[in-house]
Design a protein around this motif. Structure first.
Motif, mmCIF file in Angstrom:
data_model
loop_
_atom_site.group_PDB
_atom_site.id
_atom_site.type_symbol
_atom_site.label_atom_id
_atom_site.label_comp_id
_atom_site.label_asym_id
_atom_site.label_seq_id
_atom_site.Cartn_x
_atom_site.Cartn_y
_atom_site.Cartn_z
ATOM 1 N N THR A 1 -41.770 19.548 24.984
ATOM 2 C CA THR A 1 -40.774 18.938 24.073
ATOM 3 C C THR A 1 -39.811 18.713 25.136
ATOM 4 O O THR A 1 -39.374 19.640 25.804
ATOM 5 N N LYS A 2 -39.037 17.693 24.828
ATOM 6 C CA LYS A 2 -37.722 17.569 25.835
ATOM 7 C C LYS A 2 -36.693 18.010 25.184
ATOM 8 O O LYS A 2 -35.762 17.439 24.384
ATOM 9 N N ALA A 3 -36.475 19.460 25.445
ATOM 10 C CA ALA A 3 -35.256 20.057 24.688
ATOM 11 C C ALA A 3 -35.336 21.077 25.087
ATOM 12 O O ALA A 3 -36.312 21.934 25.564
ATOM 13 N N PHE A 4 -33.905 21.855 25.434
ATOM 14 C CA PHE A 4 -33.819 23.093 25.744
ATOM 15 C C PHE A 4 -33.684 24.132 24.776
ATOM 16 O O PHE A 4 -33.012 23.900 23.647
ATOM 17 N N VAL A 5 -34.107 25.231 24.779
ATOM 18 C CA VAL A 5 -34.131 26.255 23.672
ATOM 19 C C VAL A 5 -33.397 27.606 23.990
ATOM 20 O O VAL A 5 -33.418 27.950 25.205
ATOM 21 N N GLY A 6 -33.269 28.656 23.280
ATOM 22 C CA GLY A 6 -32.517 29.723 23.471
ATOM 23 C C GLY A 6 -31.127 29.725 23.274
ATOM 24 O O GLY A 6 -30.443 28.838 22.931
ATOM 25 N N THR A 7 -30.539 30.999 23.761
ATOM 26 C CA THR A 7 -29.292 31.075 23.541
ATOM 27 C C THR A 7 -28.284 30.455 24.438
ATOM 28 O O THR A 7 -27.246 30.006 23.842
ATOM 29 N N SER A 8 -29.056 29.856 25.536
ATOM 30 C CA SER A 8 -28.029 29.032 26.519
ATOM 31 C C SER A 8 -28.064 27.364 25.891
ATOM 32 O O SER A 8 -27.264 26.576 26.793
ATOM 33 N N ALA A 9 -29.019 27.199 25.044
ATOM 34 C CA ALA A 9 -29.215 25.777 24.604
ATOM 35 C C ALA A 9 -27.800 25.297 24.214
ATOM 36 O O ALA A 9 -27.389 23.988 24.537
ATOM 37 N N SER A 10 -27.364 25.835 23.223
ATOM 38 C CA SER A 10 -26.042 25.394 22.576
ATOM 39 C C SER A 10 -24.810 25.182 23.411
ATOM 40 O O SER A 10 -24.045 24.139 23.310
ATOM 41 N N PRO A 11 -24.511 26.275 24.348
ATOM 42 C CA PRO A 11 -23.384 26.051 24.968
ATOM 43 C C PRO A 11 -23.610 24.802 25.808
ATOM 44 O O PRO A 11 -22.575 24.315 26.538
ATOM 45 N N ILE B 1 -25.992 30.735 34.264
ATOM 46 C CA ILE B 1 -26.837 30.792 33.083
ATOM 47 C C ILE B 1 -28.003 29.751 33.141
ATOM 48 O O ILE B 1 -28.173 28.662 33.686
ATOM 49 N N ALA B 2 -29.262 30.584 32.914
ATOM 50 C CA ALA B 2 -30.461 30.005 33.045
ATOM 51 C C ALA B 2 -30.806 29.057 31.709
ATOM 52 O O ALA B 2 -30.361 29.520 30.843
ATOM 53 N N LEU B 3 -31.439 27.818 32.096
ATOM 54 C CA LEU B 3 -31.746 27.068 30.888
ATOM 55 C C LEU B 3 -33.439 26.853 30.724
ATOM 56 O O LEU B 3 -34.119 26.828 31.825
ATOM 57 N N THR B 4 -34.131 26.979 29.576
ATOM 58 C CA THR B 4 -35.467 27.014 29.374
ATOM 59 C C THR B 4 -35.791 25.598 28.499
ATOM 60 O O THR B 4 -34.984 25.583 27.776
ATOM 61 N N ARG C 1 -30.168 18.206 7.884
ATOM 62 C CA ARG C 1 -28.757 18.844 8.177
ATOM 63 C C ARG C 1 -29.152 19.747 9.362
ATOM 64 O O ARG C 1 -28.606 21.117 9.512
ATOM 65 N N GLY C 2 -29.868 19.040 10.614
ATOM 66 C CA GLY C 2 -30.114 19.940 11.537
ATOM 67 C C GLY C 2 -28.954 20.066 12.458
ATOM 68 O O GLY C 2 -28.935 21.022 13.446
ATOM 69 N N GLY C 3 -27.860 18.936 12.498
ATOM 70 C CA GLY C 3 -26.653 19.175 13.272
ATOM 71 C C GLY C 3 -27.075 19.083 14.743
ATOM 72 O O GLY C 3 -27.990 18.147 15.008
ATOM 73 N N SER C 4 -26.277 19.276 15.692
ATOM 74 C CA SER C 4 -26.490 18.936 17.094
ATOM 75 C C SER C 4 -27.600 20.015 17.755
ATOM 76 O O SER C 4 -27.996 19.441 18.808
ATOM 77 N N ARG C 5 -28.121 20.878 17.170
ATOM 78 C CA ARG C 5 -29.035 21.711 17.539
ATOM 79 C C ARG C 5 -30.318 20.729 17.330
ATOM 80 O O ARG C 5 -30.533 20.194 16.276
ATOM 81 N N SER C 6 -31.027 20.916 18.568
ATOM 82 C CA SER C 6 -32.685 20.007 18.428
ATOM 83 C C SER C 6 -33.565 20.647 17.478
ATOM 84 O O SER C 6 -33.386 21.808 17.519
ATOM 85 N N LEU C 7 -34.292 19.970 17.097
ATOM 86 C CA LEU C 7 -35.557 20.514 16.196
ATOM 87 C C LEU C 7 -36.461 21.387 16.977
ATOM 88 O O LEU C 7 -36.683 22.475 16.425
ATOM 89 N N ALA C 8 -36.581 21.397 18.397
ATOM 90 C CA ALA C 8 -37.097 22.213 19.107
ATOM 91 C C ALA C 8 -36.496 23.669 19.154
ATOM 92 O O ALA C 8 -37.037 24.805 19.109
ATOM 93 N N ASN C 9 -35.103 23.559 19.264
ATOM 94 C CA ASN C 9 -34.343 24.882 19.331
ATOM 95 C C ASN C 9 -34.343 25.434 17.935
ATOM 96 O O ASN C 9 -34.221 26.865 17.537
#
Length: 333
Positions: free
Chosen positions: A15-25, A7-10, A154-162
């Motif tokens: 910003t210091k954060a991964f985004v996309g569908t692969s960020a949460s897993p 899985i590729a990470l973007t 209420r953002g949860g574990s997902r980053s603001l960038a994501n």
């Protein structure tokens, strides 16, 4: 996915954060958390004190599923930040378990009730640390500080960038405005609405700051573009919700952790952390070819100039005199 693929990470730009569908897993609650719980020695009081061998083992386990760009400092810095967050969360779960079993009033009882899934050596080490007077004072101070937090999210574990990535319009590629992002992080229409009165009042103050700034620009005859409006909202959120020390702290209100100018890995950051595409490779080859041609032309010119100067000694003086005459004629009225 095809067998053997990863899985590729973007990473989000700037910003210091991964985004996309692969960020949460990859993030705190899943793969990083599994690696920390299974392969990270917990008998250390700080993440930085963990041996390098253990950290490399965790990298190898993550590489079983994800593409880790080990040579990209910015990329690996965020990987380490995610591992740090998981390590901190695991330690926090252990501490809560220790407190819930009478750790503050009866440390011996809490020590005897080892947390399931925790090795005895690591549990004893954690109990020793929690029973220190210095640790207890620090813990009480942190609890008092957390109680003062009023503008919760209420953002949860997902980053603001994501969150920004998920809210970006897929057709126009236009990201949400900072005000829209703030509203999403602090308002839940399906439940109680605003998380608390402080979040609502802050939102109203942000709108007021924005209106004042917009009216000033309009009165000056300035045409306000979408990017300018987003910038005004961003500054309004900063002025209401936090300090403007992004260079020192590496944290920006409404955005989260950002790249700092003084960070050691700024030179290696790129808009995309994926591997070079074939198109980029073609462009790189063209640049290399043009540079080589330019160098050949320069060498050819220098050789020709040297040859003419040898055959005609007054050649350089003639060129210089002609250049001066042309300059004088340009200034003549």
């Amino acid at each position: 996915m095809p067998e053997g693929s990863k899985i590729a990470l973007t990473m989000a730009e700037g910003t210091k954060a991964f985004v996309g569908t692969s960020a949460s897993p990859f993030a705190t609650a899943t793969e990083c958390g599994i690696v920390i719980r299974n392969f990270c020695p917990m008998n250390y009081h700080s993440r930085d004190s963990i041996p390098k061998e253990a950290t490399n083992l965790m990298y190898e386990k993550l590489e079983g599923k994800f593409e880790l760009l080990r040579t990209n400092d910015a990329f690996m810095d965020y990987v380490n930040a995610r591992l740090q967050a998981c390590w901190k969360r695991t330690r926090g779960n252990w501490s809560r378990y220790w407190k819930n079993n009478g750790g503050k009033t009866n440390p011996e009882l809490a020590r005897s009730k080892r947390k399931p899934g925790c090795r005895q050596e690591a549990w004893d080490h954690m109990c020793d640390y929690r029973e220190l007077e210095k640790t207890q004072k620090y813990s009480d101070q942190m609890e008092a500080n957390r109680a003062k937090q009023v503008n919760i999210s209420r953002g949860g574990s997902r980053s603001l960038a994501n969150h920004t990535f998920q809210l970006t319009n897929p057709e126009t590629h236009m990201p949400p405005s900072p005000l829209q992002l703030y509203h999403k992080m602090h308002y839940n229409a399906a439940k109680q609405g605003w998380l608390n009165d402080d979040s609502r009042l802050a939102y109203e103050n942000i709108i007021q700051h924005k209106q004042v700034a917009m009216e000033k620009l309009i009165s000056e005859g300035t045409t306000v573009t979408t990017s300018m409006e987003h910038g005004i909202e961003k500054e309004a959120i900063k002025s209401v919700c936090g300090r403007k020390k992004t260079i020192q702290s590496g944290w920006e209100v409404g955005v989260g952790p950002v790249l700092r100018k003084k960070d050691r890995w700024m030179k290696s950051i790129a808009k995309s952390t994926q591997r070079d595409s074939s198109e980029n490779e073609v462009l790189r080859n063209k640049v290399i070819t043009l540079e080589a041609e330019q160098k050949r032309d320069k060498d050819k010119y220098e050789k020709m100039f040297k040859f003419i100067s040898t055959k005609f000694p007054d050649f350089e003086n003639t060129i210089a005199t002609q250049a001066v005459d042309e300059g004088d004629s340009d200034n003549t009225i």
